[in-house]
Design a protein around this motif. Structure first.
Motif, PDB file in Angstrom:
ATOM      1  N   LEU B 138       0.840  -1.203   0.000  1.00 22.28           N
ATOM      2  CA  LEU B 138       0.000   0.000   0.000  1.00 22.28           C
ATOM      3  C   LEU B 138       0.870   1.247   0.000  1.00 22.28           C
ATOM      4  CD1 LEU B 138      -2.888  -0.492   2.599  1.00 22.28           C
ATOM      5  CD2 LEU B 138      -2.943  -0.765   0.130  1.00 22.28           C
ATOM      6  N   VAL B 139       1.877   1.243   0.836  1.00 20.03           N
ATOM      7  CA  VAL B 139       2.765   2.406   0.937  1.00 20.03           C
ATOM      8  C   VAL B 139       3.500   2.605  -0.381  1.00 20.03           C
ATOM      9  CG1 VAL B 139       4.718   3.397   2.170  1.00 20.03           C
ATOM     10  CG2 VAL B 139       3.049   2.024   3.398  1.00 20.03           C
ATOM     11  N   LEU B 140       3.967   1.517  -0.947  1.00 20.34           N
ATOM     12  CA  LEU B 140       4.657   1.597  -2.230  1.00 20.34           C
ATOM     13  C   LEU B 140       3.761   2.211  -3.287  1.00 20.34           C
ATOM     14  CD1 LEU B 140       6.905  -1.061  -3.881  1.00 20.34           C
ATOM     15  CD2 LEU B 140       4.944  -0.215  -5.139  1.00 20.34           C
ATOM     16  N   LEU B 141       2.537   1.701  -3.402  1.00 13.49           N
ATOM     17  CA  LEU B 141       1.633   2.158  -4.462  1.00 13.49           C
ATOM     18  C   LEU B 141       1.104   3.563  -4.199  1.00 13.49           C
ATOM     19  CD1 LEU B 141      -0.408  -1.128  -5.020  1.00 13.49           C
ATOM     20  CD2 LEU B 141       1.317  -0.151  -6.532  1.00 13.49           C
ATOM     21  N   GLY B 142       0.945   3.897  -2.931  1.00 15.96           N
ATOM     22  CA  GLY B 142       0.358   5.190  -2.628  1.00 15.96           C
ATOM     23  C   GLY B 142       1.353   6.331  -2.604  1.00 15.96           C
ATOM     24  N   ARG B 143       2.599   6.037  -2.221  1.00 15.31           N
ATOM     25  CA  ARG B 143       3.502   7.137  -1.902  1.00 15.31           C
ATOM     26  C   ARG B 143       4.912   7.066  -2.465  1.00 15.31           C
ATOM     27  NH1 ARG B 143       0.393  10.944  -1.809  1.00 15.31           N
ATOM     28  NH2 ARG B 143      -0.963  11.329  -0.039  1.00 15.31           N
ATOM     29  N   LYS B 144       5.251   6.020  -3.179  1.00 16.12           N
ATOM     30  CA  LYS B 144       6.627   5.941  -3.686  1.00 16.12           C
ATOM     31  C   LYS B 144       6.710   6.326  -5.162  1.00 16.12           C
ATOM     32  CE  LYS B 144       8.308   2.524  -0.380  1.00 16.12           C
ATOM     33  NZ  LYS B 144       8.893   1.171  -0.182  1.00 16.12           N
ATOM     34  N   THR B 145       7.867   6.835  -5.567  1.00 15.93           N
ATOM     35  CA  THR B 145       8.095   7.206  -6.961  1.00 15.93           C
ATOM     36  C   THR B 145       8.418   5.955  -7.773  1.00 15.93           C
ATOM     37  OG1 THR B 145      10.484   7.460  -6.713  1.00 15.93           O
ATOM     38  CG2 THR B 145       9.125   9.362  -6.172  1.00 15.93           C
ATOM     39  N   ALA B 146       8.492   6.136  -9.079  1.00 15.28           N
ATOM     40  CA  ALA B 146       8.726   5.004  -9.976  1.00 15.28           C
ATOM     41  C   ALA B 146      10.043   4.289  -9.649  1.00 15.28           C
ATOM     42  CB  ALA B 146       8.718   5.469 -11.428  1.00 15.28           C
ATOM     43  N   VAL B 147      11.105   5.058  -9.500  1.00 23.57           N
ATOM     44  CA  VAL B 147      12.405   4.434  -9.216  1.00 23.57           C
ATOM     45  C   VAL B 147      12.378   3.745  -7.860  1.00 23.57           C
ATOM     46  CG1 VAL B 147      14.837   4.898  -8.792  1.00 23.57           C
ATOM     47  CG2 VAL B 147      13.691   6.024 -10.682  1.00 23.57           C
ATOM     48  N   GLU B 148      11.751   4.369  -6.888  1.00 24.92           N
ATOM     49  CA  GLU B 148      11.639   3.748  -5.562  1.00 24.92           C
ATOM     50  C   GLU B 148      10.867   2.436  -5.635  1.00 24.92           C
ATOM     51  OE1 GLU B 148      11.692   7.923  -2.978  1.00 24.92           O
ATOM     52  OE2 GLU B 148       9.805   6.918  -3.431  1.00 24.92           O
ATOM     53  N   ARG B 149       9.824   2.411  -6.443  1.00 23.74           N
ATOM     54  CA  ARG B 149       9.037   1.177  -6.565  1.00 23.74           C
ATOM     55  C   ARG B 149       9.856   0.063  -7.185  1.00 23.74           C
ATOM     56  NH1 ARG B 149       2.890   3.257  -8.188  1.00 23.74           N
ATOM     57  NH2 ARG B 149       3.130   5.258  -7.141  1.00 23.74           N
ATOM     58  N   VAL B 150      10.548   0.392  -8.266  1.00 27.38           N
ATOM     59  CA  VAL B 150      11.343  -0.630  -8.943  1.00 27.38           C
ATOM     60  C   VAL B 150      12.468  -1.113  -8.039  1.00 27.38           C
ATOM     61  CG1 VAL B 150      12.890  -1.060 -10.880  1.00 27.38           C
ATOM     62  CG2 VAL B 150      10.738   0.150 -11.254  1.00 27.38           C
ATOM     63  N   ALA B 151      13.093  -0.187  -7.334  1.00 28.38           N
ATOM     64  CA  ALA B 151      14.156  -0.564  -6.399  1.00 28.38           C
ATOM     65  C   ALA B 151      13.601  -1.490  -5.316  1.00 28.38           C
ATOM     66  CB  ALA B 151      14.780   0.680  -5.771  1.00 28.38           C
TER      67      ALA B 151
END
Lengths: 224, 224
Positions: B138-151
DNA sequence: CGATCCTTTGAAGGACGTCAAGGTCTGTGG
DNA sequence: CCACAGACCTTGACGTCCTTCAAAGGATCG
């Protein structure tokens, strides 16, 4: 950190907690009150208690290191929260408005669950309900547009409210952090839904909302 | 719909399933194989079985009415999936690559859980693990940027892989639908991480990845 | 009734999505 | 083994939705 405002001990049953055990009436409920904005427990704190909202509203959230916040759920009157299987809280919980909660020791619940299959079963089904909510929220956060998210939020709050008009206890900021948006985007989406005749404000505040057309509201939800 | 390719019955124990019940060795495991891309079960289908990945990989996802897809989880070798407390599946599960699974009847598991507190406890802790994963996502999808998600995705896969180099079974599309992005954005983020020396491709495919600098990868995660 | 916070609305910017083209990998059949 | 077809991945150019920044209009509470 627990901010104790009121600690009147109230002998009571745990039936209200919905664990369905009529046989353990000896457990006492404590009643606590939290002022608006105060923390009930913090992420990673030991999970010693389970809570039920008696009056008010609570937000559960996680923070990123730079302050970005994701609210995972709002807990309204009657809701149970803070139920953990591990021994740490995974969210921070704060009172959205002045809030009264009942709480019981987690330990006593776990002792009961070890022998009472009904209680154990209810623990599982509560965890499952939380999981189900999180899973649906994943779809919202990952794949829905701003208007769709706001519409879904309003539909959820409408569903959880018995009255005809909703009085949202949370601010636009809370809603935004629940929906993975900014307050401005939430505000614009609400405005748009209002223009389209889905809802209207009631009285002289922007937090009292009446849904004018539930079917129209539904039509904004691409789920199912 | 279950596509049965192989149905060799293998008398076995359910210990492999991790329910920790050494006392119920009589339950037989069935082994099924699914070809790449085939459905294991569909959303809202009755949840008659619980699955464990023996070899391969599985994606669990929900669809919106217009085809938008959100993958909730990938299940790799050893993972258990399809465990429901209600009687319907809440996700569709598909084989990402040719996949072999073990499966047991949900019914038999529930019968055991009703009397065996250890099994019941394990059901709860598995559900909790799923909940925890969903909450972090949830935190990833709601609040992280693209690079942060992929990382974060690469870190997760790295953590779940024993080998030094990862061989990702899923396509960029799968990754994108897991992270709430498009394939192009995923590709760009991977390229950027490669430029910055976090990772590199191995061999002559873009799915074999070696993490060059785990600490640098970690530094892209704003969580904690 | 003034101070403060919250909400709305507009304008501009940016991150990610869309569209398009070309490169890479894989499997199949000659 | 090679040729071809098709799926997958990457990269660039451009568009768009949401965010950011800013200002003004409510709402709340002393």
């Amino acid at each position: 950190m627990l901010v104790r405002i009121s600690d009147r001990r109230k002998p009571n049953t745990i039936d209200d907690f919905g664990f369905g055990s009529a046989s353990h009436k000896t457990i006492s409920l404590m009643e606590f009150r939290y002022r608006k904005g105060t923390e009930i427990y913090g992420e990673k704190e030991p999970a010693d208690h389970v809570y039920q909202v008696k009056r008010g509203a609570v937000r559960s959230y996680k923070l990123l290191s730079d302050g970005r916040r994701q609210i995972g759920a709002f807990h309204l009157t009657g809701d149970i929260f803070g139920l953990e299987t591990g021994d740490q809280h995974r969210f921070t919980a704060e009172a959205v408005v002045e809030t009264t909660v009942h709480l019981i020791k987690r330990e006593s619940l776990q002792v009961i669950a070890a022998t009472d299959a009904v209680v154990a079963r209810n623990l599982l089904s509560m965890t499952t309900r939380n999981l189900e909510h999180a899973e649906n929220h994943l779809v919202l956060l990952g794949r829905k547009t701003a208007v769709e998210r706001v519409a879904a939020f309003l539909a959820e709050m409408d569903r959880r409210t018995e009255a005809h008009t909703m009085s949202l206890p949370m601010s636009r900021r809370d809603i935004a952090d629940y929906l993975g948006l900014t307050i401005e985007t939430v505000s614009r989406a609400v405005s748009r839904l209002r223009c389209e005749g889905v809802l209207n404000f009631v009285g002289n505040t922007q937090r009292e909302i009446v849904i004018l057309d539930r079917q129209l509201l539904q039509s904004f939800d691409p789920q199912n």
